[in-house]
Scaffold this motif. Structure first.
Motif, PDB file in Angstrom:
ATOM      1  N   ASP A 125       0.630  -1.212  -0.143  1.00  0.00           N
ATOM      2  CA  ASP A 125      -0.039  -0.018  -0.094  1.00  0.00           C
ATOM      3  C   ASP A 125       0.774   1.153   0.048  1.00  0.00           C
ATOM      4  N   GLU A 330      -5.801   2.910   7.314  1.00  0.00           N
ATOM      5  CA  GLU A 330      -6.028   4.017   6.728  1.00  0.00           C
ATOM      6  C   GLU A 330      -6.656   4.917   7.602  1.00  0.00           C
ATOM      7  N   SER A 348      -4.039   3.965  -0.091  1.00  0.00           N
ATOM      8  CA  SER A 348      -5.421   3.952   0.286  1.00  0.00           C
ATOM      9  C   SER A 348      -5.782   5.243   0.657  1.00  0.00           C
TER      10      SER A 348
END
Length: 421
Positions: A125, A330, A348
């Motif tokens: 990510d 997140e 994200s």
């Protein structure tokens, strides 16, 4: 990241994405472990100290993971790197450190690699250029924690009063600065090449001139023709014509330049997201545009990242991994970014920020991140080379300065330091 004041993803283990790392405390409570984290303070007062951020995050983590305790010690940026270094030298390395550089510890084999502690979804990510900057010999040891980019800030009132539009090239920037000077603006363009953060302002200008500190394979080439041309232009067209204000660039620090902008004394300067709040709090109306290049918009801007690293010393790999998966959730990345006006380091969280109208002021900085270039932090020599640049680069644009001479000396020293890596 100097930095200063200026994010993070849901518990991956709780979502079942990493069965191994998620099992930090056994069901019978026998795997009790205490993790130690040393972190930098991004706040500018007790009210917004990073200690409060970490206390809240740790409380949430410990509630879901009763077998693990996390103790966080927060220090100012002026002290945190030294504190970690002293602990490591004394054989008391923390489990985790969130500081400005990782390369020295990675080179000595003291760190877990990112894939040893993070679940696959969390490691994947990270923004790609931040992942690359966290690598040494193609292995990621530095996990990005906070990021920022630079834009050219300009004082809207001063520009409107002078009938100016934001510059898109160096010649337009110099022409705007000349008009502002004629109208009595104290700092038409603020050029902070003082010892606080001269390496940042310098790199931004080198990038806008089409080059940087290193070439495409990571070799220092500070004295390239393009870099010499860039500093020569600054010396002759801005500093030499009195367009950078009453303080010599070598003596002007970034914090002082930001404070002057917030007082309405600066026409233009390079700034990062934290300048927005400082200026707004003082009632200064400002605009932001990409940094001009020689003949148009610069092809790249400067990015800065601070780093999280995991030490092997205490052997708490599984617990470290579980905690980091939580840190990089997140919601936690976004909470940190919002608190300190920094950019998320994960894709994200970046996508969530881009889609949120409340974050519209940060979107221009976020848009610059994909094309940004970072310091060569994967080189153990960078800390010393950066210190050399901070000390000497301002001399290059002084009235009696020699851009080629200063850059040549810096290059020779950098080559020697790099050979010792």
């Amino acid at each position: 990241m100097q930095r200063r004041r200026t994010g993070l993803v849901a518990v991956m283990s709780a979502l079942g994405m990493t069965a191994t790392l998620g099992g930090c405390g056994s069901s019978d409570g026998s795997a009790d472990v205490t993790l130690e984290l040393v972190a930098a303070d991004y706040g500018d007062s007790k009210a917004n100290s990073s200690q409060q951020y970490w206390d809240t995050l740790v409380k949430g983590y410990e509630t879901a993971h009763p077998g693990v305790r996390v103790e966080v010690s927060v220090y100012p940026w002026t002290d945190v790197d030294r504190k970690v270094g002293e602990r490591v030298a004394a054989g008391r390395a923390p489990d985790l450190a969130q500081i400005g550089a990782y390369a020295d510890y990675a080179a000595k084999g003291e760190l877990y690699s990112a894939d040893q502690v993070l679940s696959i979804p969390v490691q994947a990510d990270f923004a790609s250029q931040l992942t690359e900057a966290g690598q040494m010999n193609r292995v990621q040891y530095g996990m990005p924690f906070a990021a920022s980019t630079r834009l050219l800030f300009y004082n809207k009132k001063l520009f409107a009063d002078a009938g100016l539009t934001p510059p898109q090239s160096w010649s337009e920037l110099a022409a705007d600065a000349a008009v502002l000077k004629a109208r009595g603006v104290k700092f038409p363009y603020a050029l902070p090449l003082g010892p606080e953060e001269a390496q940042a302002e310098t790199m931004q200008w080198l990038l806008s001139g089409g080059d940087s500190y290193t070439d495409d394979v990571g070799t220092y080439h500070l004295d390239s023709t393009q870099n010499v041309d860039t500093l020569t232009w600054l010396k002759n067209e801005l500093v030499g014509k009195g367009l950078t204000g009453p303080v010599a660039p070598a003596k002007l620090n970034r914090a002082d330049a930001f404070a002057a902008f917030a007082r309405g004394e600066v026409g233009m300067l390079n700034g990062h997201p934290t300048l927005m709040k400082a200026a707004a709090d003082k009632g200064v109306k400002f605009g932001m545009v990409p940094m001009p290049g020689v003949d148009g918009r610069a092809k790249a801007t400067m990015g800065v990242a601070d780093w999280m690293m995991a030490f092997k010393h205490n052997g708490h790999r599984e617990q470290i991994g579980s905690f980091l998966d939580y840190v990089y959730s997140e919601k936690n990345v976004l909470a940190f970014s919002h608190e300190y006006d920094l950019l998320p380091v994960t894709t994200s969280a970046s996508q969530a920020m881009s889609a949120d109208t409340k974050d519209k002021d940060l979107v221009p900085f976020l848009d610059e991140l994909p094309t940004s270039q970072l310091y060569p932090v994967g080189k153990t020599s960078w800390a010393s080379v950066s210190a050399d640049i901070k000390r000497d680069i301002g001399k290059a644009v002084a009235p009696d300065g020699s851009p080629s001479g200063v850059l040549g000396t810096l290059q020779r020293t950098a080559t020697i330091r790099d050979s010792k890596d």
